[in-house]
Design an enzyme around this catalytic site. Structure first.
Site, PDB file in Angstrom:
ATOM      1  N   THR A 134       0.028  -1.184   0.444  1.00 13.97           N
ATOM      2  CA  THR A 134      -0.092   0.011   0.167  1.00 13.97           C
ATOM      3  C   THR A 134       1.006   1.438   0.134  1.00 13.97           C
ATOM      4  O   THR A 134       1.884   1.434   0.251  1.00 13.97           O
ATOM      5  CB  THR A 134      -1.152   0.105   1.474  1.00 13.97           C
ATOM      6  OG1 THR A 134      -0.030  -0.260   2.494  1.00 13.97           O
ATOM      7  CG2 THR A 134      -1.711  -1.604   1.141  1.00 13.97           C
ATOM      8  N   GLY A 135       0.169   2.762  -0.276  1.00 13.25           N
ATOM      9  CA  GLY A 135       0.894   3.825  -0.582  1.00 13.25           C
ATOM     10  C   GLY A 135       1.510   4.278   0.517  1.00 13.25           C
ATOM     11  O   GLY A 135       2.093   4.941   0.941  1.00 13.25           O
ATOM     12  N   CYS A 136       0.731   3.419   1.374  1.00 12.35           N
ATOM     13  CA  CYS A 136       0.515   3.952   4.073  1.00 12.35           C
ATOM     14  C   CYS A 136       0.418   3.348   4.425  1.00 12.35           C
ATOM     15  O   CYS A 136      -0.257   2.400   3.990  1.00 12.35           O
ATOM     16  CB  CYS A 136       0.171   5.706   3.336  1.00 12.35           C
ATOM     17  SG  CYS A 136       0.603   5.952   5.525  1.00 12.35           S
ATOM     18  N   GLY A 137       1.826   2.862   5.393  1.00 11.08           N
ATOM     19  CA  GLY A 137       1.613   2.016   5.830  1.00 11.08           C
ATOM     20  C   GLY A 137       2.709   1.064   6.181  1.00 11.08           C
ATOM     21  O   GLY A 137       3.767   1.938   6.617  1.00 11.08           O
ATOM     22  N   HIS A 195       6.848  10.009   7.630  1.00 16.11           N
ATOM     23  CA  HIS A 195       7.442   8.220   7.486  1.00 16.11           C
ATOM     24  C   HIS A 195       8.768   9.431   6.711  1.00 16.11           C
ATOM     25  O   HIS A 195      10.495   8.541   7.398  1.00 16.11           O
ATOM     26  CB  HIS A 195       6.930   7.534   7.647  1.00 16.11           C
ATOM     27  CG  HIS A 195       6.088   7.041   7.776  1.00 16.11           C
ATOM     28  ND1 HIS A 195       4.913   6.853   7.205  1.00 16.11           N
ATOM     29  CD2 HIS A 195       5.080   6.627   8.870  1.00 16.11           C
ATOM     30  CE1 HIS A 195       3.475   6.793   7.332  1.00 16.11           C
ATOM     31  NE2 HIS A 195       3.934   6.467   9.208  1.00 16.11           N
TER      32      HIS A 195
END
Length: 279
Positions: free
Chosen positions: A120-123, A193
């Site tokens: 995923t793009g974020c996580g 991040h």
């Protein structure tokens, strides 16, 4: 405070970190045309020994530090010496950051990639199963408690070291601070991040660092932010926003002192208060 990377934006023709935009602004019932600034985010591919591992949306600045910090905090390499070189390639679709890493690290990365089914793009980057979420972290110690005065000093100086956020209002900041609260390294990015990885990457190039230093972030404390800080060997994390319960459990387990809702002279200590000195 933010020295240019060896491959800086002007030499590589990277996109500018912000773009101008004509807007219609309504104030006091009056509409006017105005010029505003928007933070840029571009696809940045991290390519290890010729194989693309991840594509992140990031601010096109300090990309060498970002790539090195990401590699360290995601345990792709064990230390900066395992990264033999970094080259940046700008293309129409985005930016590719090519890293040459040690054979041991590359073999381990290929084994990890074989089990990945998607991202995923974020996580949590590079994680494909629940048992990989909470990685093994170092036990953290500090030579001296974190002083309240150092937190206050760092907070007071952070806003002045965020030129991109002043311009756009759309970026996060992370900072490596000395034990006295001095801001030693500050980086900005649209992703919290990414900003932290940029700081950790820059720290990895330092010949030495203050053992009493701490990390300061303009965002909340999520599990991944706490993990990245711990992987960098930093035993104190100060955040402007809130923590999550999982992040605090993680911090308590590895010995990290976590300060959140840090605003001016006020803050809340959520984990390991023994590491705090209320001077």
């Amino acid at each position: 405070m933010n020295p240019a990377e060896p491959n800086d934006a002007s030499a590589l023709h990277l996109p500018a970190p912000a773009a101008e935009q004509t807007v219609l602004r309504l104030r006091g019932g009056v509409a006017t045309d105005a010029m505003d600034h928007l933070a840029e985010e571009v696809p940045v591919a991290l390519v290890y020994n010729g194989i693309s591992h991840a594509v992140m949306m990031a601010t096109p600045r300090d990309l060498e530090a970002f790539a090195l910090g990401f590699s360290l905090t995601e345990a792709i390499i064990d230390n900066a010496a395992e990264c033999y070189g970094i080259d940046i390639e700008v293309g129409e679709a985005g930016v590719a950051v090519h890293l040459e890493i040690a054979s041991r690290a590359f073999v381990a990365l290929k084994e990890r990639r074989r089990s990945l089914t998607g991202r995923t793009g974020c996580g949590l980057c590079g994680v494909d199963s629940l048992d990989q979420v909470y990685r093994s972290l170092p036990v953290l110690t500090r030579p001296a408690p974190l002083a309240r005065s150092a937190i206050v000093r760092a907070l007071a100086g952070l806003k002045g070291e965020q030129p991109l956020n002043r311009l756009t209002g759309a970026t996060h900041a992370a900072a490596w601070c000395g034990g006295d609260g001095s801001l030693l390294i500050v980086r900005e990015d649209v992703g919290r991040h990414n900003a932290l990885d940029k700081v950790i990457g820059a720290m990895a190039r330092l010949p030495a660092r203050d053992p009493a230093g701490f990390m300061l972030i303009s965002s909340r404390v999520s599990v991944e932010m706490a993990q990245k800080t711990a992987m960098a060997g930093v035993a104190a994390l100060v955040a402007v926003s809130a923590p999550t319960a999982a992040a605090i459990r993680l911090a308590e387990g590895c010995g990290m002192t976590v300060i959140a809702f840090a605003r001016g002279e006020d803050f809340v200590c959520y984990a390991n208060p023994a590491g705090l000195l209320l001077d």
